[in-house]
Scaffold this motif. Structure first.
Motif, short mmCIF file in Angstrom:
data_model
loop_
_atom_site.label_atom_id
_atom_site.label_comp_id
_atom_site.label_asym_id
_atom_site.label_seq_id
_atom_site.Cartn_x
_atom_site.Cartn_y
_atom_site.Cartn_z
N GLU A 1 -100.84 68.54 -39.71
CA GLU A 1 -102.19 68.02 -39.91
C GLU A 1 -102.97 68.01 -38.59
OE1 GLU A 1 -102.04 64.23 -41.80
OE2 GLU A 1 -101.10 65.01 -43.62
N LYS A 2 -102.22 68.03 -37.48
CA LYS A 2 -102.84 67.96 -36.17
C LYS A 2 -102.01 68.79 -35.21
CE LYS A 2 -104.88 64.43 -33.11
NZ LYS A 2 -104.94 62.97 -32.82
N ALA A 3 -102.63 69.41 -34.23
CA ALA A 3 -101.88 70.24 -33.28
C ALA A 3 -102.66 70.36 -31.98
CB ALA A 3 -101.62 71.64 -33.87
N ILE A 4 -101.94 70.82 -30.94
CA ILE A 4 -102.54 71.05 -29.63
C ILE A 4 -102.43 72.53 -29.29
CG2 ILE A 4 -102.31 70.61 -27.14
CD1 ILE A 4 -101.17 67.86 -27.85
N TYR A 5 -103.51 73.11 -28.77
CA TYR A 5 -103.46 74.45 -28.20
C TYR A 5 -103.58 74.33 -26.68
CZ TYR A 5 -104.93 78.85 -26.26
OH TYR A 5 -105.00 79.96 -25.45
N LEU A 6 -102.75 75.09 -25.94
CA LEU A 6 -102.81 75.09 -24.48
C LEU A 6 -102.86 76.52 -23.96
CD1 LEU A 6 -99.98 72.49 -23.68
CD2 LEU A 6 -102.45 72.07 -23.68
N ASP A 7 -103.75 76.78 -22.99
CA ASP A 7 -103.70 78.03 -22.25
C ASP A 7 -102.40 78.06 -21.44
OD1 ASP A 7 -105.99 79.21 -23.12
OD2 ASP A 7 -107.17 78.84 -21.32
N ASP A 8 -102.02 79.25 -20.99
CA ASP A 8 -100.75 79.35 -20.25
C ASP A 8 -100.89 78.97 -18.78
OD1 ASP A 8 -102.15 81.53 -19.29
OD2 ASP A 8 -100.73 83.05 -19.98
N ASP A 9 -102.13 78.97 -18.24
CA ASP A 9 -102.30 78.68 -16.80
C ASP A 9 -102.57 77.20 -16.56
OD1 ASP A 9 -104.74 78.86 -18.08
OD2 ASP A 9 -105.74 80.02 -16.51
N ILE A 10 -101.77 76.37 -17.21
CA ILE A 10 -101.91 74.92 -17.07
C ILE A 10 -100.58 74.30 -16.65
CG2 ILE A 10 -103.76 74.79 -18.78
CD1 ILE A 10 -100.48 73.32 -19.77
N ILE A 11 -100.67 73.12 -16.10
CA ILE A 11 -99.51 72.28 -15.83
C ILE A 11 -99.83 70.89 -16.36
CG2 ILE A 11 -98.17 71.06 -14.05
CD1 ILE A 11 -97.24 73.92 -14.47
N VAL A 12 -98.93 70.32 -17.14
CA VAL A 12 -99.12 68.98 -17.69
C VAL A 12 -98.32 67.99 -16.85
CG1 VAL A 12 -98.66 67.48 -19.66
CG2 VAL A 12 -99.63 69.75 -20.03
N GLN A 13 -98.99 66.95 -16.36
CA GLN A 13 -98.33 65.93 -15.54
C GLN A 13 -98.24 64.58 -16.23
OE1 GLN A 13 -99.21 67.24 -11.00
NE2 GLN A 13 -100.96 66.27 -11.98
N GLY A 14 -98.88 64.46 -17.40
CA GLY A 14 -98.82 63.23 -18.17
C GLY A 14 -97.99 63.41 -19.42
N ASP A 15 -97.87 62.35 -20.19
CA ASP A 15 -97.13 62.41 -21.45
C ASP A 15 -98.03 63.02 -22.52
OD1 ASP A 15 -95.75 61.98 -23.82
OD2 ASP A 15 -95.13 59.95 -23.31
N ILE A 16 -97.63 64.16 -23.04
CA ILE A 16 -98.45 64.91 -24.00
C ILE A 16 -98.76 64.09 -25.25
CG2 ILE A 16 -96.63 66.01 -25.37
CD1 ILE A 16 -99.67 67.84 -23.88
N GLN A 17 -97.97 63.06 -25.50
CA GLN A 17 -98.24 62.17 -26.64
C GLN A 17 -99.65 61.57 -26.52
OE1 GLN A 17 -95.61 60.96 -29.06
NE2 GLN A 17 -97.41 60.22 -30.19
N GLU A 18 -100.04 61.26 -25.29
CA GLU A 18 -101.36 60.66 -25.06
C GLU A 18 -102.47 61.65 -25.44
OE1 GLU A 18 -104.00 59.07 -21.28
OE2 GLU A 18 -101.81 58.97 -21.16
N LEU A 19 -102.31 62.90 -25.07
CA LEU A 19 -103.32 63.91 -25.43
C LEU A 19 -103.35 64.09 -26.94
CD1 LEU A 19 -105.37 66.10 -24.63
CD2 LEU A 19 -103.45 67.70 -24.42
N TYR A 20 -102.18 64.11 -27.54
CA TYR A 20 -102.08 64.30 -28.99
C TYR A 20 -102.82 63.19 -29.75
CZ TYR A 20 -99.84 65.07 -33.56
OH TYR A 20 -99.59 65.31 -34.90
N GLU A 21 -102.82 62.01 -29.16
CA GLU A 21 -103.46 60.86 -29.82
C GLU A 21 -104.96 60.78 -29.53
OE1 GLU A 21 -101.11 57.58 -28.49
OE2 GLU A 21 -99.41 58.08 -29.81
N THR A 22 -105.52 61.83 -28.94
CA THR A 22 -106.98 61.89 -28.73
C THR A 22 -107.70 61.61 -30.04
OG1 THR A 22 -106.82 63.50 -26.92
CG2 THR A 22 -108.90 63.43 -28.15
N ASN A 23 -108.68 60.75 -29.98
CA ASN A 23 -109.43 60.40 -31.19
C ASN A 23 -110.37 61.55 -31.58
OD1 ASN A 23 -110.53 58.76 -33.30
ND2 ASN A 23 -112.31 58.39 -31.99
#
Length: 368
Positions: free
Chosen positions: A164-186
């Protein structure tokens, strides 16, 4: 029975009791050591192999977080670093969908299975070029932005059909936080996606302004064309960056977003709707049209961009870069190349290619 024989029997019984006590104490000591070393994440020296509880991976439970990322052969090291950074910085139940092409599948499988990434949940999907038939102008085929995999984000519900919900990411990124937080974006009711606006509130604080690279719609679309005029869009409207997308796939399907994007791609092949002067991207314009003033916003710290733009990345301070939740090297200068800003941050997450085909390029390699 003589007294001497009784004494011998008593001594034997005492010896047996002593041995039993010693054995129990040793077992208790062993359990204690196991627990202590388990808590420290270490392997006991007398174990022939790690026990299941001491293996470097644990079973991740809870709601799945679907993430789609593409894997082009010439940028495979970028994908590996991005995935590793996402996975290592979260305990969430992450499932990667990696979209690639036929000639990359074996290389990608080896890189994942022969390194620490063998523990990740993932599926590899081959992009079908038929999706783009009749939708890309022939004179655009040589553009970097016209490579087939850049359009995979248009087909999120196709690649992740059950979510029902998903994240798309470009390949030239680095994630330094917990992706759960991004997923919970309102994501607001009625919106199918959230993006980072190029004129978001962070610009007033110097975050985006520091990059010196804000954009508006006129940089991507030809406002002299009748089809664009009819939309009633303001040319000076700030754009958004589609390198990170949090999508409500239910709304995406209900609103036929994929079909809308394809419509504008096809119309562009006939009417040449995209700007020729300010922007080369042919991936962004359809997204900008379909989501014009109809998208939610991602926290700016979850998409700190322009690290790959000339001079822009150098304007960020090191403490700010370290505090960012997600770093994006959009622009010509990539962190696996020679001239990128903060390539050492990227290096922390890169996993060497077990096949030896991919090597980050660094200035010092030329001096040897």
């Amino acid at each position: 029975m003589t007294l001497r024989r009784v004494n011998v029997i008593i001594l034997v019984l005492l010896a047996v009791a002593f041995l039993i006590i010693v054995q129990r104490n040793l077992l208790n000591l062993s359990d204690f050591l196991h627990k202590e070393h388990q808590d420290a994440g270490m392997i006991l020296p007398f174990e022939s192999e790690p026990s299941p509880n001491l293996r470097p991976e644990y079973e991740r439970k809870g709601e799945e977080i679907p993430i789609l990322i593409t894997a082009a052969e010439e940028r495979l090291g970028a994908v590996v670093a991005a995935i590793n950074s996402v996975y290592q910085n979260s305990k969430a139940n992450i499932v990667f969908t990696i979209v690639t092409q036929n000639d990359t599948v074996d290389h990608l499988k080896t890189w994942l299975s022969d390194t620490r990434l063998k523990y990740i949940k993932h599926k590899i999907v081959v992009f079908n070029p038929e999706h783009l038939k009749g939708k890309i102008p022939k004179d655009s085929l040589n553009l970097e932005a016209a490579k087939p995999l850049t359009f995979a984000r248009f087909y999120l519900p196709l690649y992740i059909p059950e979510a029902e919900k998903a994240i798309y990411l470009d390949d030239d990124i680095i994630v330094q936080g917990d992706i759960q937080e991004l997923y919970e974006t309102n994501i607001k009711q009625g919106h199918a996606a959230a993006f980072s606006d190029d004129c978001d509130s962070a610009s007033s604080k110097g975050i985006v302004r520091g990059a010196g690279n804000q954009n508006n719609y006129i940089g991507f679309l030809d406002f002299k064309k009748e089809s664009i005029k009819k939309l009633g869009m303001r040319a000076n409207t700030c754009t958004f960056n589609p390198g990170v997308i949090v999508a409500n796939l239910t709304e995406w399907k209900n609103q036929n977003i994929t079909q809308q994007l394809e419509h504008w791609m096809e119309l562009n092949t006939k009417e040449d709707l995209y700007s020729k002067t300010l922007a080369e991207s042919i991936t962004s314009p359809p997204l900008l049209i379909v989501f014009y003033k109809h998208h939610s916003t991602i926290d700016p710290m979850w998409h700190v961009r322009h690290l790959g733009t000339t001079g822009a990345g150098n304007r960020y301070s090191l403490p700010f870069v370290k505090a960012a939740k997600l770093l994006h090297w959009n622009g010509h200068y990539k962190p696996w190349g020679r001239t990128s800003s903060f390539s050492d941050v990227w290096d922390k997450w890169y996993i060497p290619d077990p096949t030896g085909k991919f090597h980050p390029v660094r200035r010092h390699t030329e001096d040897k």
